[in-house]
Design an enzyme around this catalytic site. Structure first.
Site, PDB file in Angstrom:
ATOM      1  N   ARG A 113       0.825  -1.191   0.000  1.00 25.16           N
ATOM      2  CA  ARG A 113       0.000   0.000   0.000  1.00 25.16           C
ATOM      3  C   ARG A 113       0.867   1.253   0.000  1.00 25.16           C
ATOM      4  O   ARG A 113       1.929   1.266   0.601  1.00 25.16           O
ATOM      5  CB  ARG A 113      -0.928   0.019   1.211  1.00 25.16           C
ATOM      6  CG  ARG A 113      -0.218  -0.258   2.543  1.00 25.16           C
ATOM      7  CD  ARG A 113      -1.128   0.000   3.697  1.00 25.16           C
ATOM      8  NE  ARG A 113      -2.032  -1.108   3.947  1.00 25.16           N
ATOM      9  CZ  ARG A 113      -2.906  -1.108   4.953  1.00 25.16           C
ATOM     10  NH1 ARG A 113      -3.023  -0.080   5.742  1.00 25.16           N
ATOM     11  NH2 ARG A 113      -3.695  -2.146   5.142  1.00 25.16           N
ATOM     12  N   THR A 114       0.422   2.267  -0.707  1.00 25.83           N
ATOM     13  CA  THR A 114       1.111   3.548  -0.658  1.00 25.83           C
ATOM     14  C   THR A 114       0.700   4.197   0.649  1.00 25.83           C
ATOM     15  O   THR A 114      -0.468   4.489   0.868  1.00 25.83           O
ATOM     16  CB  THR A 114       0.669   4.450  -1.815  1.00 25.83           C
ATOM     17  OG1 THR A 114       0.802   3.737  -3.026  1.00 25.83           O
ATOM     18  CG2 THR A 114       1.526   5.681  -1.868  1.00 25.83           C
ATOM     19  N   LEU A 115       1.639   4.380   1.531  1.00 23.79           N
ATOM     20  CA  LEU A 115       1.296   4.911   2.834  1.00 23.79           C
ATOM     21  C   LEU A 115       1.291   6.435   2.842  1.00 23.79           C
ATOM     22  O   LEU A 115       0.465   7.042   3.478  1.00 23.79           O
ATOM     23  CB  LEU A 115       2.282   4.394   3.882  1.00 23.79           C
ATOM     24  CG  LEU A 115       2.253   2.871   4.047  1.00 23.79           C
ATOM     25  CD1 LEU A 115       3.481   2.403   4.800  1.00 23.79           C
ATOM     26  CD2 LEU A 115       1.004   2.435   4.776  1.00 23.79           C
TER      27      LEU A 115
END
Lengths: 233, 245
Positions: free
Chosen positions: B22-24
């Site tokens: 996931r792109t945090l």
């Protein structure tokens, strides 16, 4: 004070890439730290990908090494299949592919620089996240914070090779003066149509900045230089 | 084609992030985009900045790109995700051209495609960290829409992203009207961009204005706006109250 010797190897780093009239000059410091300890004071952060393309590495030492290794491997195959040297743009895009698709795990900022017959000297910055930005000059690593103002003022278009290298050496040296995570020697790599030249500038070859003193062998030399004691008669 | 480095991410049961990609958080970001419909089509404005946290690191990033013959895409948010979206759209346009049937993707179709992409990524908890503005003209009809990173998608006569939502939209609500001329449109956008320059910390004074009409897409050269600082009260603001700010 906790030295945190188990901290991951990180290249605090100052890395720079500059285009000039005919090629590029890449520059870097040589400090690799594990927490507060300097694990390697003479690292080589400018890594070869192909005969004509090099990459400056910053951030996690391990991450930047493994990315460089993969890209060198891909480019080697690509060169064989293509039948001619890979372009700088292709090299940058391969790095981008790894950096972007693994953005959650990697912590490395890279500057790709090289020369190819289609576009001449080119510099591509690839910061955290995997953005690719083609730039006339680029800086990266923790030391680069201290160089934004310097480059805004000092960079000019169409410099000669000598001017460009001097600019790079001066910039890395200034960053080392203020960034605790950068240090050691200044390495440069010049890439143009004629080939690649590596240079090495140890601390004593660099000019002194504010509040820096000329290195001596010993205090004794200073005291003696002040003149011999009057002879005891 | 994606190539992920094989990595042992730890015990998947205990480590919450182990199996999810996931792109945090974003790293290199673009700030507001402002766009309006006008007489001949759509006008869109953006600055050329790429911020790295609070540092104004990149000052030559083009955040508006032509898509096919009829559309213009502007993006704010993470630049690497915008570059990836451009790759997806390249493939979309390529396949569209390969049909060689005289049809070409219009702005409505591109907007719909982007909406699907953004919403599906959001559902997988791995968003493309952008707010996109899609404008275009096809067969005489102007189109202007927006998609956010959570997949919220809509059309309107005028749109703005990021800080523009708060600063530009009130101006547009007040001063936009149908059939603006090109000059009026540019002046209106510049008014918004100037306010953003004064009040958005991540704005830089180097912008481009893009125009899409039936004829096609043109992105202007980069230019800077004059700013005004000569209010008397700006000159010596603490004159009547020493020690204040």
């Amino acid at each position: 004070m906790d030295l945190n010797l188990d901290a991951p190897h990180s290249m605090g780093t100052t890395i720079i890439g500059v285009t000039y009239n005919g090629g590029v000059v890449l520059g870097a410091d040589s400090r690799t730290s594990t927490g507060m300890y300097v694990a390697n004071r003479a690292s080589d952060k400018i890594t070869q990908l192909t005969d004509n393309v090099y990459v400056c590495r910053s951030g996690s030492a391990a991450d930047s090494q493994v990315v460089s290794d993969y890209v060198r491997y891909f480019l080697h195959q690509h060169t064989i299949q293509l039948g001619q040297p890979a372009t700088v743009k292709v090299s940058a895009n391969l790095i981008r592919m790894l950096a972007y698709n693994n953005k959650n795990m990697l912590q490395t900022g890279l500057i790709v620089g090289g020369w190819d017959k289609y576009e001449g000297g080119k510099i591509y910055g690839i910061p955290l996240g995997g953005t690719v930005v083609e730039q006339p000059f680029a800086s990266g690593g923790s030391g680069s914070s201290y160089l934004y103002g310097f480059f805004d003022q000092a960079w000019k278009e169409n410099m000669t090779k000598e001017e460009a290298e001097q600019l790079v050496v001066k910039a890395v040296s200034l960053a080392i003066a203020r960034d605790g995570a950068s240090g050691g020697v200044v390495r440069t790599v010049i890439i143009n149509s004629e080939g690649v030249t590596r240079n090495f500038y140890p601390g004593d070859k660099l000019q002194l900045w504010h509040e820096e003193l000329e290195p001596q062998n010993s205090l004794l030399d200073i005291l003696n230089a002040a003149g011999p004691e009057p002879m005891a008669m | 084609m994606t190539f992920t480095i094989p990595i042992d991410n730890g015990d998947a049961l205990k480590n919450a992030e182990a199996d999810s990609q996931r792109t945090l958080y974003p790293y290199v970001t673009g700030t507001s985009i402002v766009a309006i419909k006008y007489k001949d089509g759509v006008l869109m404005a953006s600055d050329m900045g790429g911020s790295y946290g609070s540092t104004l690191r990149y000052k030559n990033i083009e955040r508006m790109k032509a898509i096919g013959k009829h559309s213009l895409l502007g993006a704010s948010g993470e630049i690497s995700d915008f570059q990836e979206i451009l790759r997806y759209l390249d493939e979309l346009v390529l396949n569209d051209n390969m049909w060689d049937d005289g049809n070409s993707l219009g702005p409505k179709e591109v907007h719909n495609y982007l909406t699907r992409v953004m919403y599906n990524r959001r559902n997988k908890f791995n968003p493309l960290w952008n707010t996109l503005v899609l404008g275009g003209v096809k067969n005489g009809e102007s189109y202007l829409g927006m998609v956010s990173m959570i997949g919220v998608s809509f059309e309107d006569n005028h749109v703005a992203t990021g800080f523009g939502n708060h600063l530009a939209r009130p101006i547009l609500r007040d001063e936009w009207h149908a059939d603006l001329s090109f000059e009026e449109g540019v002046k209106l956008l510049e008014k918004c961009m100037r306010v953003l320059l004064y009040r958005d910390r991540s704005a830089i004074n180097k912008l481009q204005i893009a125009k899409i009409t039936e004829e096609g897409v043109t992105v202007s050269q980069p230019y800077s706006l004059k700013t005004f600082w000569e209010f008397k009260a700006f000159n010596n603001p603490t004159a009547g109250a020493e020690g204040s700010w």
